[in-house]
Design a protein around this motif. Structure first.
Motif, short mmCIF file in Angstrom:
data_model
loop_
_atom_site.label_atom_id
_atom_site.label_comp_id
_atom_site.label_asym_id
_atom_site.label_seq_id
_atom_site.Cartn_x
_atom_site.Cartn_y
_atom_site.Cartn_z
N TYR A 5 0.84 -1.20 0.00
CA TYR A 5 0.00 0.00 0.00
C TYR A 5 0.88 1.26 0.00
O TYR A 5 0.63 2.21 -0.76
CB TYR A 5 -0.93 0.01 1.22
CG TYR A 5 -1.74 1.28 1.30
CD1 TYR A 5 -2.92 1.43 0.56
CD2 TYR A 5 -1.32 2.35 2.09
CE1 TYR A 5 -3.64 2.61 0.60
CE2 TYR A 5 -2.04 3.53 2.13
CZ TYR A 5 -3.20 3.66 1.39
OH TYR A 5 -3.90 4.83 1.42
N ILE A 6 1.89 1.28 0.84
CA ILE A 6 2.81 2.42 0.90
C ILE A 6 3.50 2.61 -0.45
O ILE A 6 3.72 3.75 -0.90
CB ILE A 6 3.83 2.22 2.04
CG1 ILE A 6 3.13 2.43 3.39
CG2 ILE A 6 5.03 3.16 1.90
CD1 ILE A 6 3.96 2.07 4.59
N GLY A 7 3.80 1.51 -1.12
CA GLY A 7 4.40 1.60 -2.45
C GLY A 7 3.46 2.25 -3.45
O GLY A 7 3.87 3.12 -4.23
N TYR A 8 2.19 1.84 -3.44
CA TYR A 8 1.20 2.43 -4.34
C TYR A 8 1.06 3.93 -4.07
O TYR A 8 1.00 4.75 -4.99
CB TYR A 8 -0.18 1.78 -4.15
CG TYR A 8 -0.28 0.34 -4.57
CD1 TYR A 8 0.31 -0.11 -5.76
CD2 TYR A 8 -0.99 -0.58 -3.79
CE1 TYR A 8 0.20 -1.45 -6.14
CE2 TYR A 8 -1.10 -1.91 -4.18
CZ TYR A 8 -0.51 -2.34 -5.35
OH TYR A 8 -0.62 -3.65 -5.73
N LEU A 9 0.99 4.29 -2.80
CA LEU A 9 0.83 5.69 -2.42
C LEU A 9 2.04 6.51 -2.87
O LEU A 9 1.90 7.57 -3.49
CB LEU A 9 0.64 5.79 -0.90
CG LEU A 9 0.57 7.19 -0.28
CD1 LEU A 9 -0.54 8.01 -0.92
CD2 LEU A 9 0.36 7.09 1.23
N ILE A 45 3.60 7.84 7.41
CA ILE A 45 4.30 9.04 6.93
C ILE A 45 5.79 8.80 6.72
O ILE A 45 6.35 9.15 5.66
CB ILE A 45 4.10 10.21 7.91
CG1 ILE A 45 2.61 10.55 8.08
CG2 ILE A 45 4.89 11.44 7.44
CD1 ILE A 45 1.93 11.07 6.87
N LEU A 46 6.47 8.21 7.70
CA LEU A 46 7.93 8.09 7.63
C LEU A 46 8.41 7.22 6.46
O LEU A 46 9.32 7.63 5.73
CB LEU A 46 8.49 7.58 8.96
CG LEU A 46 8.35 8.55 10.14
CD1 LEU A 46 8.98 7.96 11.39
CD2 LEU A 46 8.96 9.92 9.82
N PRO A 47 7.84 6.02 6.25
CA PRO A 47 8.31 5.25 5.09
C PRO A 47 7.97 5.89 3.75
O PRO A 47 8.74 5.78 2.79
CB PRO A 47 7.62 3.89 5.25
CG PRO A 47 6.51 4.11 6.22
CD PRO A 47 6.93 5.24 7.09
N VAL A 48 6.83 6.58 3.67
CA VAL A 48 6.48 7.28 2.43
C VAL A 48 7.50 8.39 2.16
O VAL A 48 8.01 8.54 1.04
CB VAL A 48 5.05 7.87 2.52
CG1 VAL A 48 4.80 8.85 1.37
CG2 VAL A 48 4.02 6.75 2.48
N LYS A 49 7.80 9.16 3.17
CA LYS A 49 8.77 10.26 3.04
C LYS A 49 10.14 9.74 2.62
O LYS A 49 10.79 10.30 1.73
CB LYS A 49 8.87 11.01 4.38
CG LYS A 49 9.70 12.27 4.32
CD LYS A 49 9.91 12.88 5.71
CE LYS A 49 8.64 13.19 6.42
NZ LYS A 49 8.87 13.93 7.69
N SER A 50 10.57 8.65 3.24
CA SER A 50 11.87 8.08 2.94
C SER A 50 11.92 7.56 1.50
O SER A 50 12.87 7.84 0.75
CB SER A 50 12.18 6.94 3.92
OG SER A 50 13.39 6.30 3.58
N VAL A 104 0.63 16.93 2.11
CA VAL A 104 -0.11 16.83 3.37
C VAL A 104 -1.12 15.71 3.20
O VAL A 104 -1.97 15.75 2.31
CB VAL A 104 -0.82 18.15 3.71
CG1 VAL A 104 -1.60 18.00 5.02
CG2 VAL A 104 0.17 19.30 3.83
N LEU A 105 -1.02 14.68 4.04
CA LEU A 105 -1.89 13.51 3.93
C LEU A 105 -2.97 13.54 5.01
O LEU A 105 -2.67 13.66 6.20
CB LEU A 105 -1.06 12.22 4.06
CG LEU A 105 0.11 12.05 3.08
CD1 LEU A 105 0.77 10.68 3.30
CD2 LEU A 105 -0.34 12.20 1.64
N GLY A 106 -4.21 13.44 4.59
CA GLY A 106 -5.33 13.41 5.52
C GLY A 106 -6.19 12.19 5.30
O GLY A 106 -5.87 11.31 4.48
N GLY A 107 -7.31 12.11 6.01
CA GLY A 107 -8.20 10.96 5.88
C GLY A 107 -7.86 9.87 6.89
O GLY A 107 -6.85 9.93 7.58
#
Length: 312
Positions: A237-241, A271-276, A258-261
């Motif tokens: 999922y994090i990969g898709y995002l 947040i951290l793995p997406v940012k990395s 900015v991620l909401g929901g």
């Protein structure tokens, strides 16, 4: 000065009176009851704005303006709601009708754009002039702020990142097209990804946790308890995002996302793995500037606070 902000939803309407600094002096949430039709919803809204003004200690005549967010296709320059399937509205002059009934200037915009503006003015995005807001709900909403201003595209029909195509001949989206990003990163999609993983791994901890039902939190809960199946679901999922954010970065290169929901409520675990991953991909030997990724902070207030900001 004070401004009314309204966030009209298919089920509930949220509104508040907001000052120039983003302080909410009075607010309410009530059932929209869309089956009553446009006129009843319009009159209800104005009556409730008047009640909030009285609660705040002044008359509606003292308002500096009214901003309204609507879930649909909105020509914000003309104040027209072109199409809103959630409310069964088509071609209504909402801004004009509100102005005629209250005497106040009124601006109308897509609800996700309002939420983006709310976060940029008063929430997690207030330190950024250029950002993309993504809300990970049942669907995927988005809003783009460039140089501190909303970017809406031709006919105010742009900034629909959820319907960005990322897979040729992918699953059919509610919009009618195939392979939309929304079909991979919405809460609905995440629940389906979890369901498939359980079907393939019926003896996993994830399956045990979900025996009474699957939610957007299930895979994260099982992953925290060490379940490898759940960890795989979350990682995919994090990969898709992140894949979609990389595409948006290559086009816009904002200062931040900015991620909401609901899914974004997982905080650092999302947040951290997406940012990395995002910044590792776009680094290009240090040539491209860093992009921040932060969680939204205004929650359900973002929509009406951003709507109020439309008339500030």
């Amino acid at each position: 000065m004070y401004y009314a902000g309204v966030d009209i939803g298919g089920k509930n309407t949220k509104m508040g009176i907001v000052d120039d600094f983003g302080n909410v002096v009075s607010s309410m949430t009530y059932r929209t009851q869309k089956e009553r039709g446009y006129d009843a919803i319009l009159l209800d809204m104005i009556s409730n704005i008047n009640s909030l003004c009285m609660e705040a200690g002044f008359d509606i005549k003292e308002l500096s303006g009214i901003g309204i967010g609507v879930p649909g296709i909105v020509n914000s320059r003309a104040g027209l709601v072109m199409s809103c399937s959630n409310l069964n509205w088509k071609g209504v002059d909402l801004a004009g009708d509100v102005k005629n009934l209250t005497g106040k200037q009124c601006k109308v915009c897509n609800d996700a754009n309002c939420a983006a503006l709310g976060e940029q003015r008063f929430g997690s995005g207030k330190n950024f002039k250029n950002l993309v807001f993504i809300t990970l709900g049942t669907g995927v909403g988005s809003g783009i702020i460039l140089d501190g201003k909303l970017f809406e595209g031709l006919g105010c029909a742009g900034a629909e990142a959820g319907h960005m195509g990322i897979q040729v001949d992918g699953d059919k989206c509610a919009c009618g097209n195939k392979g939309c990003w929304e079909e991979f990163i919405s809460a609905k999609a995440f629940v389906e990804q979890t369901r498939v993983a359980i079907e393939q791994n019926p003896k996993s901890l994830l399956a045990e946790i979900c025996k009474d039902g699957i939610s957007g939190k299930s895979a994260f809960i099982a992953a925290r308890e060490g379940d490898s199946v759940a960890k795989n679901v979350v990682e995919k999922y994090i990969g898709y995002l992140t894949y979609g954010l990389i595409g948006l970065t290559n086009i816009l290169h904002p200062q931040a996302f900015v991620l909401g929901g609901g899914i974004a409520n997982e905080g650092a675990e999302l947040i951290l793995p997406v940012k990395s991953m995002l910044n590792e991909y776009i680094d290009n030997n240090g040539f491209y500037p860093y992009v921040d990724v932060v969680g939204a902070s205004l929650g359900n207030d973002a929509g009406y606070m951003g709507a109020a900001a439309l008339v500030m």
